[in-house]
Motif scaffolding. Sequence first.
Motif, mmCIF file in Angstrom:
data_model
loop_
_atom_site.group_PDB
_atom_site.id
_atom_site.type_symbol
_atom_site.label_atom_id
_atom_site.label_comp_id
_atom_site.label_asym_id
_atom_site.label_seq_id
_atom_site.Cartn_x
_atom_site.Cartn_y
_atom_site.Cartn_z
ATOM 1 N N THR A 25 0.863 -1.180 0.000
ATOM 2 C CA THR A 25 0.000 0.000 0.000
ATOM 3 C C THR A 25 0.904 1.236 0.000
ATOM 4 O OG1 THR A 25 -0.131 -0.001 2.402
ATOM 5 C CG2 THR A 25 -1.864 -1.198 1.225
ATOM 6 N N PHE A 26 0.291 2.408 -0.020
ATOM 7 C CA PHE A 26 1.077 3.635 -0.147
ATOM 8 C C PHE A 26 1.515 4.185 1.195
ATOM 9 C CE2 PHE A 26 -1.427 3.255 -3.900
ATOM 10 C CZ PHE A 26 -0.514 3.550 -4.888
ATOM 11 N N ARG A 27 0.563 4.197 2.135
ATOM 12 C CA ARG A 27 0.850 4.834 3.407
ATOM 13 C C ARG A 27 1.021 3.757 4.469
ATOM 14 N NH1 ARG A 27 -2.235 7.242 0.034
ATOM 15 N NH2 ARG A 27 -1.503 9.271 -0.658
ATOM 16 N N GLY A 28 1.666 4.124 5.568
ATOM 17 C CA GLY A 28 1.871 3.130 6.618
ATOM 18 C C GLY A 28 3.171 2.377 6.403
ATOM 19 N N GLY A 183 -10.584 -0.738 1.500
ATOM 20 C CA GLY A 183 -9.121 -0.642 1.517
ATOM 21 C C GLY A 183 -8.525 0.641 0.996
ATOM 22 N N THR A 184 -9.069 1.762 1.431
ATOM 23 C CA THR A 184 -8.450 3.047 1.062
ATOM 24 C C THR A 184 -8.441 3.950 2.290
ATOM 25 O OG1 THR A 184 -8.645 5.022 -0.334
ATOM 26 C CG2 THR A 184 -10.659 3.738 -0.004
ATOM 27 N N SER A 185 -7.349 4.703 2.446
ATOM 28 C CA SER A 185 -7.173 5.455 3.693
ATOM 29 C C SER A 185 -8.064 6.688 3.778
ATOM 30 C CB SER A 185 -5.702 5.868 3.846
ATOM 31 O OG SER A 185 -5.263 6.533 2.681
ATOM 32 N N GLY A 186 -8.770 7.015 2.700
ATOM 33 C CA GLY A 186 -9.677 8.165 2.754
ATOM 34 C C GLY A 186 -8.932 9.477 2.853
ATOM 35 N N PRO A 210 -9.085 -3.055 7.613
ATOM 36 C CA PRO A 210 -8.671 -3.412 8.974
ATOM 37 C C PRO A 210 -8.450 -2.216 9.899
ATOM 38 C CG PRO A 210 -6.832 -3.657 7.454
ATOM 39 C CD PRO A 210 -8.032 -3.284 6.630
ATOM 40 N N GLU A 211 -8.305 -1.017 9.321
ATOM 41 C CA GLU A 211 -8.087 0.188 10.137
ATOM 42 C C GLU A 211 -9.118 1.235 9.758
ATOM 43 O OE1 GLU A 211 -3.238 0.241 10.128
ATOM 44 O OE2 GLU A 211 -4.353 0.436 8.267
ATOM 45 N N GLU A 212 -9.342 2.164 10.686
ATOM 46 C CA GLU A 212 -10.319 3.216 10.414
ATOM 47 C C GLU A 212 -9.767 4.167 9.351
ATOM 48 O OE1 GLU A 212 -11.305 5.114 14.076
ATOM 49 O OE2 GLU A 212 -12.417 3.367 14.818
#
Length: 241
Positions: A25-28, A183-186, A210-212
Amino acid sequence: MHLSLQDRLFVLTGAGISAESGLATFRGSGGLWDGHRVEEVATYEAWQADPALVWRFYSQRRRDALAAQPNAAHKALAQIEQHLATINSDNFYLCTQNVDDLHERAGSRRIHHMHGSLFQSRCTRSNEHFSDHALYEDPNDLPVCKTCHATVRPHIVWFGEIPLDMDAIYRELDRANILLVIGTSGSVYPAAGFVHLANQRGIRTVYVGPEEPQNIDAFDEVILSTATQALPAIAERLGEA
Ligand code: APR
């Protein structure tokens, strides 16, 4: 999440749906930008400054995508599309921010890549599109247009550029009664704003991941689970409906 055969579903996917296929993914942590600042590889300015670096970066991403396989979540979305298409083929629309082709390889049909595709490039002068695999064979060589010999760039929407075919996206969103975001961080607009538009139009909104996400407050329902855990069950229930 409850889905029936009468629903008109708009799905938005992000990098998280391909994470379980092994694509970063891109972030994290482990995010794709690790080792590269975004401005170094994903802007028009980066391309102007060092096109070979940018071309190598996308050639590597292309190889990674080719080596990956669609996972159970990609396949479940293709099944959901098949089920809904038995009523009306327009009742399913998949808008992805991903530039891999795992949705297509899983069997999705009505799909739009709003941020472009790793499997196309285009002439910087004539805008002619190429899907020629040979262009990527030597990632250190910068390809040129066969017609006008101008440079060819990846058909990727970079930061600061406008996503592809937004009119069609908004038309499809208007027709939907459920927006399912996976599955996108928004954090990247305009995709992060689809949920707000859906709210204004009274469209039910569901998030799977899996994450907000950053825009969590805007969703009617949030399923905190990986895509491969959540989606096969949704497809199965729809198949039994
Ligand atoms: N299943 C579902 N979601 C997952 C999974 C999984 N197995 N693993 C991680 N995720 C979630 C993360 O929790 C995160 O919210 O996927 C999301 C990935 O977020 P980003 O890395 O920000 O990716 P995305 O939202 O797709 O990025 C949007 O930014 O850099 C640009 O153009 C690029 O299209 C990209 C856009």
